[in-house]
Design an enzyme around this catalytic site. Sequence first.
Site, mmCIF file in Angstrom:
data_model
loop_
_atom_site.group_PDB
_atom_site.id
_atom_site.type_symbol
_atom_site.label_atom_id
_atom_site.label_comp_id
_atom_site.label_asym_id
_atom_site.label_seq_id
_atom_site.Cartn_x
_atom_site.Cartn_y
_atom_site.Cartn_z
ATOM 1 N N ASN A 118 0.900 -1.432 -0.135
ATOM 2 C CA ASN A 118 -0.024 -0.288 -0.348
ATOM 3 C C ASN A 118 0.707 0.768 -0.035
ATOM 4 O O ASN A 118 1.333 1.897 1.234
ATOM 5 C CB ASN A 118 -0.744 -0.525 1.062
ATOM 6 C CG ASN A 118 -1.656 1.009 1.603
ATOM 7 O OD1 ASN A 118 -1.814 2.117 0.207
ATOM 8 N ND2 ASN A 118 -2.368 1.833 2.877
ATOM 9 N N LYS A 178 0.309 4.466 -0.075
ATOM 10 C CA LYS A 178 -0.686 5.768 -0.026
ATOM 11 C C LYS A 178 -0.454 6.807 -0.119
ATOM 12 O O LYS A 178 0.048 6.157 -1.825
ATOM 13 C CB LYS A 178 0.039 5.845 1.966
ATOM 14 C CG LYS A 178 0.326 4.694 2.626
ATOM 15 C CD LYS A 178 0.382 4.466 4.233
ATOM 16 C CE LYS A 178 -0.199 3.240 4.680
ATOM 17 N NZ LYS A 178 -0.025 3.472 6.058
ATOM 18 N N HIS A 201 -9.440 1.584 4.094
ATOM 19 C CA HIS A 201 -8.613 1.873 5.158
ATOM 20 C C HIS A 201 -8.654 2.417 6.531
ATOM 21 O O HIS A 201 -9.149 3.331 6.943
ATOM 22 C CB HIS A 201 -6.951 1.637 4.319
ATOM 23 C CG HIS A 201 -5.733 1.894 5.277
ATOM 24 N ND1 HIS A 201 -5.551 2.509 5.669
ATOM 25 C CD2 HIS A 201 -4.646 1.289 5.196
ATOM 26 C CE1 HIS A 201 -4.029 2.929 6.436
ATOM 27 N NE2 HIS A 201 -3.563 1.491 5.582
ATOM 28 N N GLU A 252 -7.028 4.722 7.873
ATOM 29 C CA GLU A 252 -6.278 6.348 7.158
ATOM 30 C C GLU A 252 -7.765 7.119 6.894
ATOM 31 O O GLU A 252 -8.359 8.208 6.792
ATOM 32 C CB GLU A 252 -5.651 5.764 6.563
ATOM 33 C CG GLU A 252 -4.332 5.935 7.058
ATOM 34 C CD GLU A 252 -2.825 5.263 6.806
ATOM 35 O OE1 GLU A 252 -2.924 5.534 5.278
ATOM 36 O OE2 GLU A 252 -1.971 4.496 6.880
ATOM 37 N N GLU A 301 -5.427 -5.024 10.454
ATOM 38 C CA GLU A 301 -4.146 -3.757 10.376
ATOM 39 C C GLU A 301 -5.134 -3.303 11.774
ATOM 40 O O GLU A 301 -5.305 -2.200 11.662
ATOM 41 C CB GLU A 301 -4.479 -2.980 9.585
ATOM 42 C CG GLU A 301 -3.684 -3.510 8.176
ATOM 43 C CD GLU A 301 -3.581 -2.285 7.042
ATOM 44 O OE1 GLU A 301 -1.782 -3.168 6.387
ATOM 45 O OE2 GLU A 301 -4.257 -1.419 6.475
ATOM 46 N N GLY A 352 2.545 1.979 10.934
ATOM 47 C CA GLY A 352 3.232 3.536 10.905
ATOM 48 C C GLY A 352 4.191 3.727 11.816
ATOM 49 O O GLY A 352 4.858 4.580 12.407
ATOM 50 N N SER A 404 2.931 -1.563 10.237
ATOM 51 C CA SER A 404 4.803 -1.997 10.028
ATOM 52 C C SER A 404 5.507 -3.889 10.169
ATOM 53 O O SER A 404 6.360 -4.080 10.964
ATOM 54 C CB SER A 404 5.048 -2.135 11.678
ATOM 55 O OG SER A 404 4.776 -0.601 12.519
HETATM 56 P P1 13P Z 1 3.144 -0.176 7.716
HETATM 57 O O1 13P Z 1 3.887 -1.015 6.626
HETATM 58 O O2 13P Z 1 4.126 1.474 7.146
HETATM 59 O O3 13P Z 1 2.497 0.277 9.099
HETATM 60 O O4 13P Z 1 1.890 0.748 7.431
HETATM 61 C C1 13P Z 1 0.618 -0.516 7.130
HETATM 62 C C2 13P Z 1 -0.847 -0.026 6.053
HETATM 63 O O5 13P Z 1 -1.665 0.361 6.787
HETATM 64 C C3 13P Z 1 -0.829 -0.579 4.961
HETATM 65 O O6 13P Z 1 -2.140 -0.217 4.721
#
Ligand code: 13P
Length: 248
Positions: free
Chosen positions: A9, A11, A94, A96, A166, A172, A212
């Site tokens: 992803n 982002k 997601h 976010e 997740e 993150g 992560s």
């Molecule tokens: P990270 O791997 O940067 O923690 O992000 C995970 C994520 O949100 C994947 O969709």
Amino acid sequence: MRRKIIAGNWKMNKTPTEAIALINELKPLVATKDADVVFCVPFVSLIPAVEAVKGTDIAIGAQNMYFEESGAYTGEVSPGMLVDIGVKYVIIGHSERRQYFAETDETVNKKVIKAFEHGLTPIICVGESLTQREQGITIDFVRQQVKIAFLNVTADQAKNAVIAYEPIWAIGTGKVATTEQAEEVCSAIRMCISEIYDVATAAAIRIQYGGSVTAASAADLFSQKDIDGGLVGGASLKADFGKIVNYK
Ligand code: 13P
């Protein structure tokens, strides 16, 4: 036997020019016969990304879509538009998007239904906050997210869905869930699918862990019974993604 699926992803990272350079760098590193590999890139990079992975087994995914076919929805992108340009997967719900863009379990459900109508494979994201984990309501909360996401979705469709577990506190933050924590929730998600549908659907659906994930943690996580791969953020933007895909 479920086939592993490892998705990056990206982002809101990389311009289209940078995206193509990164895809070309990653292409040889993520070559594998053992897993499905997906790059979920920003909307503006989808068309060149589809072109850049031609001749490989890499699939391209979007990070969102709207649940209407067309019309006065300024700024949105429809499932038909994604299919037309060769996109195969779409991340839905997601954390976010739930946190910053007011997505709810109900909008997630509408999007999941639309994605299937168009033959897109949804990667449906669920996961608890730190507060919810500390209050001991992780499983209840995630089960509710799953149940609403799959309302009015048929068993045949559900078999082809991907669920990404997740935990929000692991995204993150560099704080990866332990393999036990990740497996516990992924197993509960599979149980929930078996209650909604049946054992065969639960056995077919693929459940990823995300939060992560690095080259160091991938092997332990992905070898758990109910974890069928990962949804990878930060580490998918680096050569390390090749090591995550080839974690064995
Ligand atoms: P990270 O791997 O940067 O923690 O992000 C995970 C994520 O949100 C994947 O969709």
